[in-house]
Motif scaffolding. Structure first.
Motif, PDB file in Angstrom:
ATOM      1  N   GLU A 158      34.319 -20.477  11.431  1.00  0.00           N
ATOM      2  CA  GLU A 158      34.886 -18.968  10.944  1.00  0.00           C
ATOM      3  C   GLU A 158      34.263 -18.496   9.512  1.00  0.00           C
ATOM      4  OE1 GLU A 158      39.218 -18.368  11.022  1.00  0.00           O
ATOM      5  OE2 GLU A 158      39.385 -20.012  12.873  1.00  0.00           O
ATOM      6  N   ASP A 214      35.278 -21.409   7.187  1.00  0.00           N
ATOM      7  CA  ASP A 214      36.223 -22.472   7.543  1.00  0.00           C
ATOM      8  C   ASP A 214      35.713 -23.376   8.700  1.00  0.00           C
ATOM      9  OD1 ASP A 214      38.528 -23.831   8.256  1.00  0.00           O
ATOM     10  OD2 ASP A 214      39.744 -21.969   8.797  1.00  0.00           O
ATOM     11  N   TRP A 215      35.487 -24.626   8.533  1.00  0.00           N
ATOM     12  CA  TRP A 215      34.903 -25.551   9.722  1.00  0.00           C
ATOM     13  C   TRP A 215      35.758 -26.641  10.032  1.00  0.00           C
ATOM     14  CZ3 TRP A 215      33.135 -25.425   4.758  1.00  0.00           C
ATOM     15  CH2 TRP A 215      33.488 -26.475   3.969  1.00  0.00           C
ATOM     16  N   ILE A 252      34.503 -24.910  15.737  1.00  0.00           N
ATOM     17  CA  ILE A 252      34.213 -23.522  15.465  1.00  0.00           C
ATOM     18  C   ILE A 252      34.091 -23.349  14.022  1.00  0.00           C
ATOM     19  CG2 ILE A 252      35.360 -21.254  15.788  1.00  0.00           C
ATOM     20  CD1 ILE A 252      34.821 -22.414  18.553  1.00  0.00           C
ATOM     21  N   SER A 311      39.851 -25.938  10.327  1.00  0.00           N
ATOM     22  CA  SER A 311      40.946 -25.201  11.104  1.00  0.00           C
ATOM     23  C   SER A 311      40.881 -25.565  12.574  1.00  0.00           C
ATOM     24  CB  SER A 311      41.109 -23.785  10.693  1.00  0.00           C
ATOM     25  OG  SER A 311      41.570 -23.613   9.658  1.00  0.00           O
ATOM     26  N   THR A 312      39.661 -25.146  13.164  1.00  0.00           N
ATOM     27  CA  THR A 312      39.639 -25.291  14.691  1.00  0.00           C
ATOM     28  C   THR A 312      38.202 -26.183  14.866  1.00  0.00           C
ATOM     29  OG1 THR A 312      40.414 -23.020  14.822  1.00  0.00           O
ATOM     30  CG2 THR A 312      39.045 -24.011  16.754  1.00  0.00           C
ATOM     31  N   PRO A 313      38.453 -27.214  15.402  1.00  0.00           N
ATOM     32  CA  PRO A 313      37.121 -28.261  15.740  1.00  0.00           C
ATOM     33  C   PRO A 313      36.211 -27.520  16.470  1.00  0.00           C
ATOM     34  CG  PRO A 313      39.352 -29.495  16.085  1.00  0.00           C
ATOM     35  CD  PRO A 313      39.671 -28.050  15.775  1.00  0.00           C
ATOM     36  N   ARG A 361      30.231 -24.602  15.841  1.00  0.00           N
ATOM     37  CA  ARG A 361      29.785 -25.325  14.519  1.00  0.00           C
ATOM     38  C   ARG A 361      28.735 -26.262  14.757  1.00  0.00           C
ATOM     39  NH1 ARG A 361      31.085 -30.482  12.155  1.00  0.00           N
ATOM     40  NH2 ARG A 361      31.411 -30.426   9.973  1.00  0.00           N
TER      41      ARG A 361
END
Length: 163
Positions: A46, A37-38, A44, A40-42, A3
């Protein structure tokens, strides 16, 4: 993918990108982003993407860049020095939409607003108390071009297609 500021700005909803599996020898495939999707996983980003059509007119297939061949229109009006009287308003307009123009840094003398295609232009409003403002409508439904003038001050206005 990581990200980053660049990845967030590039992979927006409905943006397109190309991927090709060099090892498998597969053809170049265009993908369109459906969702990102930014959260859900810090750190990263998706992406959910679907296969999309290749646009030969807009996409540079050699460099694998979507939208690379789209050109921006060139403003036909010359640059004017700051403080010089000039007509301010949109240069690129659509048909049948009212647009407002006004003269900034007006000279001490008042003139009449004119165009070089009077039959296609409808003057919506000229306030007798403020002659430096005008509202216009390009009446035909097709594209074209005209020059709006206030005395010796001119602005070329391009009427773009409805598409």
């Amino acid at each position: 993918m990581p990200r980053t500021k660049e990845s967030l700005s590039y992979f927006r909803r409905y943006s397109k990108f190309y991927l090709k599996d060099e090892e498998e020898g597969s053809p170049l495939i265009c993908w369109r982003v459906e969702a990102t999707d930014w959260i859900s996983t810090p750190g990263i980003l998706e992406i959910s993407a679907v296969e999309y059509y290749v646009n030969d007119d807009e996409d540079d297939l050699e460099k694998k860049i979507a939208g690379a061949l789209i050109t921006k229109p060139i403003d036909p009006n010359p640059e004017v020095e700051e403080g010089t009287p000039q007509i301010e308003g949109e240069t690129f307009i659509k048909p049948r939409v009212v647009k407002e123009y006004h003269l900034i840094n007006p000279p001490g003398r008042t003139y009449a607003w004119t165009t070089d295609v009077d039959k296609k232009i409808v003057t919506i409003n000229v306030n007798p108390k403020d002659r430096y403002h005008i509202k216009l409508l390009w009446n035909p439904t097709y594209s074209g071009q005209f020059v709006l003038s206030y005395g010796s001050y001119n602005k070329t206005i391009v009427v773009e297609s409805l598409l």
